[in-house]
Design an enzyme around this catalytic site. Structure first.
Site, PDB file in Angstrom:
ATOM      1  N   GLY A  10       0.810  -1.213   0.000  1.00  0.00           N
ATOM      2  CA  GLY A  10       0.000   0.000   0.000  1.00  0.00           C
ATOM      3  C   GLY A  10       0.840   1.259   0.000  1.00  0.00           C
ATOM      4  CB  VAL A  12       3.050   2.147   4.710  1.00  0.00           C
ATOM      5  CG1 VAL A  12       4.290   1.817   5.533  1.00  0.00           C
ATOM      6  CG2 VAL A  12       2.269   3.268   5.377  1.00  0.00           C
ATOM      7  N   GLY A  13       3.933   0.309   2.433  1.00  0.00           N
ATOM      8  CA  GLY A  13       4.810  -0.772   1.981  1.00  0.00           C
ATOM      9  C   GLY A  13       5.498  -0.477   0.655  1.00  0.00           C
ATOM     10  CB  THR A 128       0.197   2.621  13.100  1.00  0.00           C
ATOM     11  OG1 THR A 128       0.896   3.417  12.174  1.00  0.00           O
ATOM     12  CG2 THR A 128       0.101   3.324  14.424  1.00  0.00           C
ATOM     13  CD  GLU A 157       7.756   4.580   6.780  1.00  0.00           C
ATOM     14  OE1 GLU A 157       8.292   3.494   6.535  1.00  0.00           O
ATOM     15  OE2 GLU A 157       8.396   5.647   6.853  1.00  0.00           O
ATOM     16  CG  LEU A 217      -0.059   4.662  18.693  1.00  0.00           C
ATOM     17  CD1 LEU A 217      -0.821   4.013  19.844  1.00  0.00           C
ATOM     18  CD2 LEU A 217      -0.938   4.655  17.444  1.00  0.00           C
ATOM     19  CB  ALA A 219       5.145  10.820  16.067  1.00  0.00           C
ATOM     20  CG  LEU A 223       3.135  15.430  13.635  1.00  0.00           C
ATOM     21  CD1 LEU A 223       3.426  14.356  12.586  1.00  0.00           C
ATOM     22  CD2 LEU A 223       3.893  16.710  13.313  1.00  0.00           C
ATOM     23  CB  CYS A 272      -1.897   8.139  10.011  1.00  0.00           C
ATOM     24  SG  CYS A 272      -1.124   6.787   9.131  1.00  0.00           S
TER      25      CYS A 272
END
Ligand code: UDX
Ligand code: UDX
Length: 463
Positions: A10, A12-13, A128, A157, A217, A219, A223, A272
């Site tokens: 996806g 990320v990967g 995550t 990530e 989590l 981070a 944000l 996320c």
């Protein structure tokens, strides 16, 4: 040479493994996925995700030491190091629905790894996950009765969509969590050695497993909290005549606060932020920390309020009704430079306008296909128009909700000419030249700044 496998091709990967393969030519990197169409797309010239710079990186390594495949079992058997990057959405059912992470794909993947392994492997959590998931995974993997052994690591990530390649090539830090045992330490070192090909060693942090899982989590929660904080202030600015961009600049120059993630907007989106915060909230509730849970949940509540507030402001400024009015929504992606529409505030605005019976015309340079899928049944009520000029023709209002550079470069004079008058423009990302738009004739509603309107009796936004 190591055989590196990533399960989950996806957002990320795919980019993560492409950058690893590019920088580690001696390692063989295979990315597998249950989704055949997705794998075929990775193998083609039309990649399944839009990400600036990604195609070039994939091109460098594809067929050399980067491969995409659906043969999950065979590649598990061959792998030395397995990154798991399957999705971990918010649970929609049962205990923890709406808050907890749905770990069914992760657990299924862990069992699949076990079934297809005949020797030691390092399994790396890339998805995550809630704190202490690694423990559950270790239990599943290591209680096999065949003497097979696995080390489970956490390597969260931190890449952001739209800048994924830049973030991977030049990360602020890489975090690798593992057990403090001889085998755990050497597993961590094996993953450190991969990143050390291109990341300076002072930016590769090692930590215990739980700190690593929790840091991801936290981070994202920090944000998102900055975005909700400045968005809360944007509402106050609209009431008081202050300008949220001036406030953000003034506070951001304090080096203790810093200038990033202080752009007020229509809200944060993406796969996320909300998911990870709700996951954190659920964890805190589980540990009996109600006050901590409530504190973080407010970040998500503020975001939903900001999205709803944007629509309310549109309705109230357009004489309290948008019913049957054509409204051009500029942007569907959750941010610029991605085709991703997951949790997009742009679609929340569309839904809000549909509830008010507006005729919504949605325009986006890269995200219309995903928007159609994300809107589900409501897509039938929306008109999709890639050309923003056509989208705005005959419209009463434009709502700019994604900060694509293309939208700032449009010829607003000809757009204005083709709109119904009085013409309204709501800049949910503050990327337009508001004074110029006002001079053209628009009634301009920036976010967190006083409105510029041509009415003698103007709404409460006018100071
Ligand atoms: C997502 C979340 O964004 C991230 O926070 C989480 O940590 C991992 O999942 P992303 O790459 O954006 O990351 O998700 P997505 O694009 O949905 O990719 C996940 C892939 O895993 C999909 O292509 C899906 O087909 C694949 N998958 C899922 C498997 O290969 N096997 C499974 O059992 C489940
Ligand atoms: C985020 C994290 O940044 C990344 O480290 C993590 O790995 C995945 O989640 P992403 O969701 O891809 O990345 O994008 P990000 O740039 O963080 O933006 C998230 C949302 O916040 C977007 O909707 C964006 O428009 C919004 N945002 C961001 C603002 O509204 N204002 C800002 O100042 C910054």
């Amino acid at each position: 040479m190591s055989n590196i496998l990533c399960i989950g091709a996806g957002y990320v990967g795919g980019p993560t493994m492409a950058v690893i393969a590019k920088n580690c030519p001696e390692h063989r990197v295979v990315v597998v996925d249950i989704n055949e169409a997705r794998i075929q797309a990775w193998q083609s010239d039309k990649l399944p995700i839009f990400e600036p710079g990604l195609a070039e990186v994939v091109k460098t390594a594809h067929g050399r030491n980067l491969f995409f495949s659906t043969e999950i079992n065979r590649h598990i058997a061959e792998a030395d190091i397995i990154f798991v990057s399957v999705n971990t959405p918010t649970k929609t059912f049962g205990q923890g629905a709406g808050r907890a992470a749905d770990l069914q794909y992760w657990e299924k993947t862990a069992r699949q790894i076990l079934e297809n392994s005949s020797g030691y492997k390092i399994v790396v959590e890339k998805s995550t996950l809630p704190v202490r998931t690694a423990e559950a995974m270790e239990r599943i993997l290591n209680s096999n009765g065949q003497g097979l052994r696995f080390d489970v690591l956490s390597n969260p990530e931190f890449l952001a969509e739209g800048t994924a390649i830049r973030d991977m090539e030049n990360p602020d830090r890489v975090l690798i969590g593992g057990r403090d045992t001889p085998s755990g330490r050497s597993a961590v070192q094996a993953v450190v050695d991969i990143y050390a090909h291109w990341v300076p060693c002072e930016r590769i942090l090692t930590a215990n497993l739980w700190s690593s899982e929790l840091s991801k989590l936290v981070a994202n929660a920090f944000l998102a909290q900055r975005v909700s904080s400045i968005n809360a202030i944007s509402a106050l600015c609209e009431k008081t005549g202050a300008d949220v961009t001036e406030v953000a600049r003034a506070i951001g120059m304090d080096s203790r606060i810093g200038s990033k993630f202080l752009k007020a907007g229509v809200g944060f989106g993406g796969s996320c932020f909300q998911k990870d915060i709700m996951n954190l909230v659920y964890l805190c509730e589980n540990y009996g920390l109600k006050e901590v849970a409530d504190y973080w949940e407010q970040v998500v509540l503020m975001n939903a309020w900001q999205e709803a507030r944007f629509v309310q402001r549109m309705v109230s400024s357009m004489f309290n009704t948008v019913a049957s009015k054509r409204v051009a929504v500029f942007g569907a992606a959750f941010k610029a430079d991605t085709g991703d529409t997951r949790e997009s505030p742009a679609l929340a605005v569309c839904r809000g306008l549909l509830e008010e019976c507006a005729n919504v015309v949605l325009s986006d340079p890269h995200a219309l296909e995903n928007a159609r899928i994300s809107l589900g049944a409501q897509a039938a009520q929306v008109c999709f128009e890639a050309d923003p000029y056509r989208a705005a023709a005959g419209a009463h209002a434009i709502a700019l909700v994604t900060e694509w550079a293309q939208f700032a470069a449009l010829d607003y004079e000809s757009i204005y000419d083709a709109m119904v008058k009085p013409a309204f423009i709501f800049d949910g990302r503050n990327i337009l030249d508001h004074q110029r738009l006002f001079e053209i004739g628009f009634n301009v509603f920036p976010l967190g700044r006083p409105a510029l309107t041509h009415f003698s009796v103007c709404d409460e936004d006018c100071i």
